[in-house]
Scaffold this motif. Structure first.
Motif, PDB file in Angstrom:
ATOM      1  N   MET A   1       0.850  -1.213   0.000  1.00 26.63           N
ATOM      2  CA  MET A   1       0.000   0.000   0.000  1.00 26.63           C
ATOM      3  C   MET A   1       0.878   1.253   0.000  1.00 26.63           C
ATOM      4  SD  MET A   1      -2.990   0.957   2.632  1.00 26.63           S
ATOM      5  CE  MET A   1      -3.196   2.614   3.204  1.00 26.63           C
ATOM      6  N   ILE A   2       0.459   2.253  -0.728  1.00 32.39           N
ATOM      7  CA  ILE A   2       1.234   3.487  -0.819  1.00 32.39           C
ATOM      8  C   ILE A   2       0.902   4.340   0.391  1.00 32.39           C
ATOM      9  CG2 ILE A   2       1.511   5.574  -2.211  1.00 32.39           C
ATOM     10  CD1 ILE A   2       0.153   3.534  -4.400  1.00 32.39           C
ATOM     11  N   SER A   3       1.933   4.792   1.088  1.00 31.45           N
ATOM     12  CA  SER A   3       1.600   5.574   2.281  1.00 31.45           C
ATOM     13  C   SER A   3       1.476   7.051   1.929  1.00 31.45           C
ATOM     14  CB  SER A   3       2.651   5.372   3.361  1.00 31.45           C
ATOM     15  OG  SER A   3       3.817   6.023   3.000  1.00 31.45           O
ATOM     16  N   GLN A   4       0.438   7.647   2.407  1.00 32.92           N
ATOM     17  CA  GLN A   4       0.236   9.082   2.236  1.00 32.92           C
ATOM     18  C   GLN A   4      -0.130   9.616   3.613  1.00 32.92           C
ATOM     19  OE1 GLN A   4      -2.705   9.921  -0.748  1.00 32.92           O
ATOM     20  NE2 GLN A   4      -1.232   9.652  -2.383  1.00 32.92           N
ATOM     21  N   SER A   5       0.216  10.860   3.863  1.00 36.66           N
ATOM     22  CA  SER A   5      -0.079  11.369   5.195  1.00 36.66           C
ATOM     23  C   SER A   5      -1.580  11.530   5.377  1.00 36.66           C
ATOM     24  CB  SER A   5       0.618  12.701   5.413  1.00 36.66           C
ATOM     25  OG  SER A   5       0.148  13.615   4.480  1.00 36.66           O
ATOM     26  N   HIS A   6      -2.104  10.997   6.482  1.00 34.35           N
ATOM     27  CA  HIS A   6      -3.518  11.133   6.797  1.00 34.35           C
ATOM     28  C   HIS A   6      -3.610  12.154   7.906  1.00 34.35           C
ATOM     29  CE1 HIS A   6      -5.197   7.124   5.230  1.00 34.35           C
ATOM     30  NE2 HIS A   6      -4.091   7.431   4.604  1.00 34.35           N
ATOM     31  N   ASP A   7      -4.352  13.171   7.683  1.00 31.69           N
ATOM     32  CA  ASP A   7      -4.560  14.113   8.765  1.00 31.69           C
ATOM     33  C   ASP A   7      -6.037  14.457   8.772  1.00 31.69           C
ATOM     34  OD1 ASP A   7      -4.760  16.243  10.485  1.00 31.69           O
ATOM     35  OD2 ASP A   7      -2.767  17.002   9.987  1.00 31.69           O
ATOM     36  N   ASN A   8      -6.769  13.719   9.634  1.00 30.69           N
ATOM     37  CA  ASN A   8      -8.218  13.897   9.634  1.00 30.69           C
ATOM     38  C   ASN A   8      -8.619  15.308  10.008  1.00 30.69           C
ATOM     39  OD1 ASN A   8      -8.557  11.311   8.866  1.00 30.69           O
ATOM     40  ND2 ASN A   8      -8.705  10.524  10.966  1.00 30.69           N
ATOM     41  N   ASP A   9      -7.777  15.945  10.827  1.00 28.91           N
ATOM     42  CA  ASP A   9      -8.082  17.297  11.257  1.00 28.91           C
ATOM     43  C   ASP A   9      -8.066  18.250  10.057  1.00 28.91           C
ATOM     44  OD1 ASP A   9      -8.785  18.836  13.433  1.00 28.91           O
ATOM     45  OD2 ASP A   9      -6.800  19.781  13.463  1.00 28.91           O
ATOM     46  N   ILE A  10      -7.021  18.103   9.219  1.00 31.90           N
ATOM     47  CA  ILE A  10      -6.938  18.942   8.016  1.00 31.90           C
ATOM     48  C   ILE A  10      -8.151  18.675   7.123  1.00 31.90           C
ATOM     49  CG2 ILE A  10      -5.701  19.282   5.831  1.00 31.90           C
ATOM     50  CD1 ILE A  10      -3.102  18.898   7.290  1.00 31.90           C
ATOM     51  N   GLU A  11      -8.492  17.380   6.973  1.00 30.08           N
ATOM     52  CA  GLU A  11      -9.603  17.050   6.070  1.00 30.08           C
ATOM     53  C   GLU A  11     -10.928  17.629   6.543  1.00 30.08           C
ATOM     54  OE1 GLU A  11      -9.143  12.878   5.826  1.00 30.08           O
ATOM     55  OE2 GLU A  11      -7.509  13.085   4.387  1.00 30.08           O
ATOM     56  N   GLU A  12     -11.088  17.782   7.827  1.00 40.93           N
ATOM     57  CA  GLU A  12     -12.319  18.377   8.338  1.00 40.93           C
ATOM     58  C   GLU A  12     -12.336  19.876   8.055  1.00 40.93           C
ATOM     59  OE1 GLU A  12     -15.087  17.199   9.541  1.00 40.93           O
ATOM     60  OE2 GLU A  12     -14.515  15.099   9.803  1.00 40.93           O
ATOM     61  N   LYS A  13     -11.149  20.494   7.860  1.00 32.92           N
ATOM     62  CA  LYS A  13     -11.091  21.936   7.625  1.00 32.92           C
ATOM     63  C   LYS A  13     -10.922  22.179   6.121  1.00 32.92           C
ATOM     64  CE  LYS A  13      -9.392  22.680  12.264  1.00 32.92           C
ATOM     65  NZ  LYS A  13      -8.163  22.613  13.037  1.00 32.92           N
ATOM     66  N   SER A  14      -9.794  22.783   5.715  1.00 35.50           N
ATOM     67  CA  SER A  14      -9.637  22.984   4.270  1.00 35.50           C
ATOM     68  C   SER A  14      -8.179  22.838   3.863  1.00 35.50           C
ATOM     69  CB  SER A  14     -10.177  24.347   3.849  1.00 35.50           C
ATOM     70  OG  SER A  14      -9.343  25.355   4.329  1.00 35.50           O
ATOM     71  N   VAL A  15      -7.985  22.448   2.604  1.00 39.22           N
ATOM     72  CA  VAL A  15      -6.628  22.227   2.091  1.00 39.22           C
ATOM     73  C   VAL A  15      -6.396  23.122   0.873  1.00 39.22           C
ATOM     74  CG1 VAL A  15      -6.475  19.816   2.853  1.00 39.22           C
ATOM     75  CG2 VAL A  15      -7.403  20.330   0.580  1.00 39.22           C
ATOM     76  N   ASP A  16      -5.107  23.312   0.567  1.00 42.73           N
ATOM     77  CA  ASP A  16      -4.736  23.877  -0.720  1.00 42.73           C
ATOM     78  C   ASP A  16      -4.796  22.702  -1.701  1.00 42.73           C
ATOM     79  OD1 ASP A  16      -3.400  24.640  -3.004  1.00 42.73           O
ATOM     80  OD2 ASP A  16      -1.907  25.832  -1.936  1.00 42.73           O
ATOM     81  N   THR A  17      -5.663  22.768  -2.693  1.00 42.13           N
ATOM     82  CA  THR A  17      -5.879  21.606  -3.564  1.00 42.13           C
ATOM     83  C   THR A  17      -4.665  21.301  -4.440  1.00 42.13           C
ATOM     84  OG1 THR A  17      -6.969  23.032  -5.177  1.00 42.13           O
ATOM     85  CG2 THR A  17      -8.386  21.886  -3.611  1.00 42.13           C
ATOM     86  N   ALA A  18      -3.715  22.224  -4.522  1.00 45.67           N
ATOM     87  CA  ALA A  18      -2.497  21.964  -5.302  1.00 45.67           C
ATOM     88  C   ALA A  18      -1.473  21.166  -4.509  1.00 45.67           C
ATOM     89  CB  ALA A  18      -1.878  23.277  -5.768  1.00 45.67           C
ATOM     90  N   THR A  19      -1.584  21.181  -3.170  1.00 44.98           N
ATOM     91  CA  THR A  19      -0.550  20.530  -2.356  1.00 44.98           C
ATOM     92  C   THR A  19      -1.122  19.542  -1.341  1.00 44.98           C
ATOM     93  OG1 THR A  19      -0.674  22.221  -0.627  1.00 44.98           O
ATOM     94  CG2 THR A  19       0.882  22.631  -2.455  1.00 44.98           C
ATOM     95  N   GLY A  20      -2.392  19.670  -1.005  1.00 43.66           N
ATOM     96  CA  GLY A  20      -2.982  18.830   0.036  1.00 43.66           C
ATOM     97  C   GLY A  20      -2.684  19.330   1.436  1.00 43.66           C
TER      98      GLY A  20
ATOM     99  N   HIS B   1      -7.400   5.767   1.168  1.00 44.99           N
ATOM    100  CA  HIS B   1      -7.591   6.970   1.976  1.00 44.99           C
ATOM    101  C   HIS B   1      -8.916   7.658   1.611  1.00 44.99           C
ATOM    102  CE1 HIS B   1      -5.673  11.062   3.330  1.00 44.99           C
ATOM    103  NE2 HIS B   1      -6.839  10.864   3.852  1.00 44.99           N
ATOM    104  N   PHE B   2      -9.217   7.726   0.315  1.00 45.10           N
ATOM    105  CA  PHE B   2     -10.467   8.398  -0.063  1.00 45.10           C
ATOM    106  C   PHE B   2     -11.683   7.573   0.387  1.00 45.10           C
ATOM    107  CE2 PHE B   2     -13.784   9.882  -3.076  1.00 45.10           C
ATOM    108  CZ  PHE B   2     -13.869  11.164  -2.563  1.00 45.10           C
ATOM    109  N   CYS B   3     -11.564   6.241   0.344  1.00 47.11           N
ATOM    110  CA  CYS B   3     -12.668   5.408   0.863  1.00 47.11           C
ATOM    111  C   CYS B   3     -12.891   5.707   2.347  1.00 47.11           C
ATOM    112  CB  CYS B   3     -12.345   3.920   0.681  1.00 47.11           C
ATOM    113  SG  CYS B   3     -12.556   3.361  -1.010  1.00 47.11           S
ATOM    114  N   GLU B   4     -11.784   5.887   3.062  1.00 48.93           N
ATOM    115  CA  GLU B   4     -11.879   6.207   4.493  1.00 48.93           C
ATOM    116  C   GLU B   4     -12.601   7.552   4.679  1.00 48.93           C
ATOM    117  OE1 GLU B   4      -7.997   5.235   6.199  1.00 48.93           O
ATOM    118  OE2 GLU B   4      -8.366   6.927   7.538  1.00 48.93           O
ATOM    119  N   MET B   5     -12.290   8.505   3.804  1.00 46.84           N
ATOM    120  CA  MET B   5     -12.977   9.805   3.898  1.00 46.84           C
ATOM    121  C   MET B   5     -14.482   9.643   3.668  1.00 46.84           C
ATOM    122  SD  MET B   5     -10.273  12.338   1.986  1.00 46.84           S
ATOM    123  CE  MET B   5     -11.336  13.776   2.076  1.00 46.84           C
TER     124      MET B   5
END
Ligand SMILES: C[S@@+](CC[C@H](N)C(=O)[O-])C[C@H]1O[C@@H](n2cnc3c(N)ncnc32)[C@H](O)[C@@H]1O
Length: 261
Positions: A1-20, A227-231
């Motif tokens: 599995m490819i690891s990507q940083s999961h930060d549920n707190d960020i996902e609940e708020k907002s991200v820069d869509t160019a960088t995550g 990760h997106f399924c988790e979201m």
């Protein structure tokens, strides 16, 4: 599995869509409106050529996975020029489709397609709607589709919760998005193509190379399939599944609103 940083707190708020990375939403919202206003008239041609025709195959798969028949009230979120909407009209003739998008210039192209008869008799209404805050009634659609939209939204969890809210209990969301190929060799070439190929095609078709540098960056920064399924589950969806297409270059997600919340 490819690891990507999961930060549920960020996902609940907002991200820069160019960088995550965490960032105020208006940075991404202003940019996305400008990008899609500039490229609206060339968008479909660019998509088809730059994906080597795979866009049509992925679209057919989306239509196949969507449980749509002649009684379905469908909402197409971030529907742009109407690629999903008009393919659905041609293949499954739902009862009605509300085609929504944030960028009026994209919907203008869709309206011309309605005038040309691309809705094939299905009632299609267009409406400017921010997917992150939809002025639409609860429980009002049987099926919601969204292709290549969520990646461009800074408040992704909010958008997913909005989709859940407007779906009727038991209703289905089908989402198509670029993703992360598992195979490292495929991933290496794909990321090279995103870095150099996509901006070159974008320059050729629209003269706006920077817009396509952004689009390519946003693809690399988007969460992988698990990760997106988790979201989707965090947003409240059930029966979440994904289907890779073209080695996982893109993925289709299907998820349901629970019958009782
Ligand atoms: C890559 S296009 C996809 C269009 C269409 N779904 C398709 O398959 O061709 C992304 C679309 O998302 C729209 N979009 C971005 N942010 C949005 C938001 N917050 N609410 C609604 N639409 C949004 C853009 O305006 C753009 O039309």
């Amino acid at each position: 599995m490819i690891s990507q940083s999961h930060d549920n707190d960020i996902e609940e708020k907002s991200v820069d869509t160019a960088t995550g990375e965490a960032a105020p939403a208006d940075i991404s919202e202003t940019r996305v409106k400008s990008v899609f206003s500039e490229i609206a008239t060339q968008y479909e041609k660019f998509n088809h050529v730059s994906s080597f025709g795979r866009d049509r195959v992925w679209l057919d798969r989306l239509v196949e996975l969507a449980p749509v028949d002649s009684k379905t009230r469908m909402l197409d979120v971030a529907g742009g020029t109407g690629e999903v909407t008009f393919r659905m009209c041609a293949e499954k003739a739902p009862e009605s489709i509300l085609l929504t998008d944030y960028t009026p210039a994209m919907l203008e192209v869709a309206k011309k397609r309605i005038d040309r008869g691309d809705a094939k008799g299905t009632p299609v209404l267009t409406k400017v709607v921010d997917a992150q805050d939809m002025a639409l009634a609860d429980d009002s659609f049987d099926v919601v589709t969204m292709a290549y939209g969520i990646r461009n939204m800074p408040k992704r969890m909010q958008a997913l919760k909005e989709i859940l809210r407007v779906l009727r209990p038991g209703g289905t969301a089908v989402i198509l998005e670029f993703s992360t190929p598992k195979n490292p060799i495929v991933r290496f070439f794909y990321h090279g193509y995103l870095r150099w190929g996509i901006p070159a095609w974008g320059q050729h078709f629209t003269g706006h190379r920077d817009d396509f540098v952004y689009l390519a960056k946003s693809i690399r920064a988007f969460p992988d399939q698990e990760h997106f399924c988790e979201m989707l589950r965090t947003a409240g969806f059930t029966n979440v599944e994904y289907h890779n297409v073209t080695f996982g270059v893109a993925a289709l997600y299907r998820a349901q609103k629970p019958v009782t919340e």
